[in-house]
Design an enzyme around this catalytic site. Sequence first.
Site, short mmCIF file in Angstrom:
data_model
loop_
_atom_site.label_atom_id
_atom_site.label_comp_id
_atom_site.label_asym_id
_atom_site.label_seq_id
_atom_site.Cartn_x
_atom_site.Cartn_y
_atom_site.Cartn_z
NE ARG A 70 41.50 28.09 38.20
CZ ARG A 70 41.57 29.54 38.10
NH1 ARG A 70 40.62 30.27 37.76
NH2 ARG A 70 42.72 29.79 38.92
NE ARG A 139 37.49 33.63 34.95
CZ ARG A 139 38.48 33.84 35.45
NH1 ARG A 139 38.58 33.09 36.86
NH2 ARG A 139 39.52 34.80 35.34
CE LYS A 207 38.41 37.83 38.78
NZ LYS A 207 39.50 37.18 39.65
CE LYS A 209 35.88 35.18 40.53
NZ LYS A 209 36.68 35.21 41.89
CB CYS A 429 44.85 31.81 47.19
SG CYS A 429 46.20 32.93 47.65
CB CYS A 435 49.74 32.99 42.19
SG CYS A 435 48.73 34.14 41.63
CB CYS A 474 47.87 39.46 45.74
SG CYS A 474 46.47 39.16 44.84
CB CYS A 478 41.75 33.54 44.82
SG CYS A 478 42.05 34.45 43.34
#
Length: 522
Positions: A70, A139, A207, A209, A429, A435, A474, A478
Amino acid sequence: MTHSDVETVKADSDHLRGGLFTELADGDTPFSGGSGTLLKFHGIYQQDDRDRRRELARAKQDLAYSCMVRCSVPGGILTSEQWFEIDRLADVVADGRLRLTTRQGVQYHFVHKGDLRQLVSSLNRGLVTTYAACGDVVRNVMVTSAPEQGRDLERLDRFARSLSDRFRPRSNAYWELWVDGERAVTGEEAETDDAEPIYGETYLPRKFKVGVAWPGDNSIDVYSNDVGLVLAPGRDGTPGAIVLAGGGLGRSHTDSTTFPRLAEPMAWVSDEDAGDVVEAIVKIFRDEGNREDRSHARLKYLVEEHGIAWLRDQVEARLGRRLDDPVAIPDWGGPRDHLGWHRQDDDRWYLGVPIPTGRLEDTEFVRRRSAVRDVLARHADQIRLTPHQDLLLCGIATADRDAVEAIFAEHGVPLARHLPLTVLSSMACPALPTCGQALGEAERILPELTDLLDGLLRDRGLDDVRIETRVTGCPNGCARPYVAELGIVGRTKTAYDIFVGGDAVGTRLASLLIESVPLTKL
Ligand code: SF4
């Protein structure tokens, strides 16, 4: 890997090195679990082809491993040269496709372990980094960066760049591993000291954001971030931002103590103080966030437990001064996708090009990659990636508009006016087959779902109605399904939860309408 295992891997990694040097020497053997954890900080996930998992396991063969890489693209802003390098590498070391992410990044899938060094070092030489695109750090910083008339683009770009630079890890491991010690993106020499003044030895619990929104445009879903800044002058007219904190969408199907949450206003800060305030919040999360249980390791759980006033007190204590109360958030207006033609302040134009599910590739009849490359080479000077997985080609002269449209037509690429609203207003996503978290499909069922929705709306004469639709494989969310009007969340390969009731501009959470709907009944 349990949360405490992850914490141990980070602590013992010598600042994100661990066994990566040794393991990279063998291009075929998959990374071990600990190295897989550390790789994320370098912007890489090791994944296996989920479509083949069962068959390979049955045959007692190794799983089909490859990597997702990424790029971190602050505010989604890229020069033509950066884009050409990103695009070129898709053929050299990936599967010929690029995937635009829901946080203004770009991903490669199906990268062979033996090609990682070539990919990451070439990206860096093209002034694109993958550092901190994943992992327990801040991120990619999102920004409403569309170059619309009346926007202070320099200010938006400055926010994207300065926040990204500030929170990029300092460890030299990245440069040593991928770019021979050169600090390509910033042009600086590698630092001799690995100290992480913001993150410390174990980085963040998970993470974090950050998003920056221009007033009246919530295309970044600012409330879904751990920290959101909404640009708005203070009471005396000083340029600054309302600080929102405590947002985050991930939840689990099996743990009712996990939940999506919208960020709430905490304070107002001037532009020049914004970085210090965000850093104080990041450090509070570093010190107070849950390091025992990753499913609860987000700032939102701290804010939910202690309240936004507690967070503000903590920030003020760290900064040693009082913060101003937040001013009112300006009205968000309607949903913004930035698609189609828009005039810029310099009298040139940008064209918002829909990229369904963010998948940029050349197929026999639709050559999106080629079209974008040709327009950038001849008529545009910059590309900006949107939070809806689309892209904006910027700096197009009025006289070139017809030529640009002709290039898209030549490559068989539909523009926004050729596609139904259901396609333009939906996101998914990647989910299966890449994934590792996916429980169900997302990207691959989206065309079928949008067709279905389109048919239903047309039958009722409602084809001019826009419904923000998000599908994820899931509950991690995302593609931000819990702030959409219609959210479809994978529970198993054949069953989905349906959420409704978010608003068109992402200021209200959707709620669960029906649980576990069979795919055939969606
Ligand atoms: Fe993977 Fe879940 Fe995120 Fe989709 S929402 S990309 S399935 S983690």
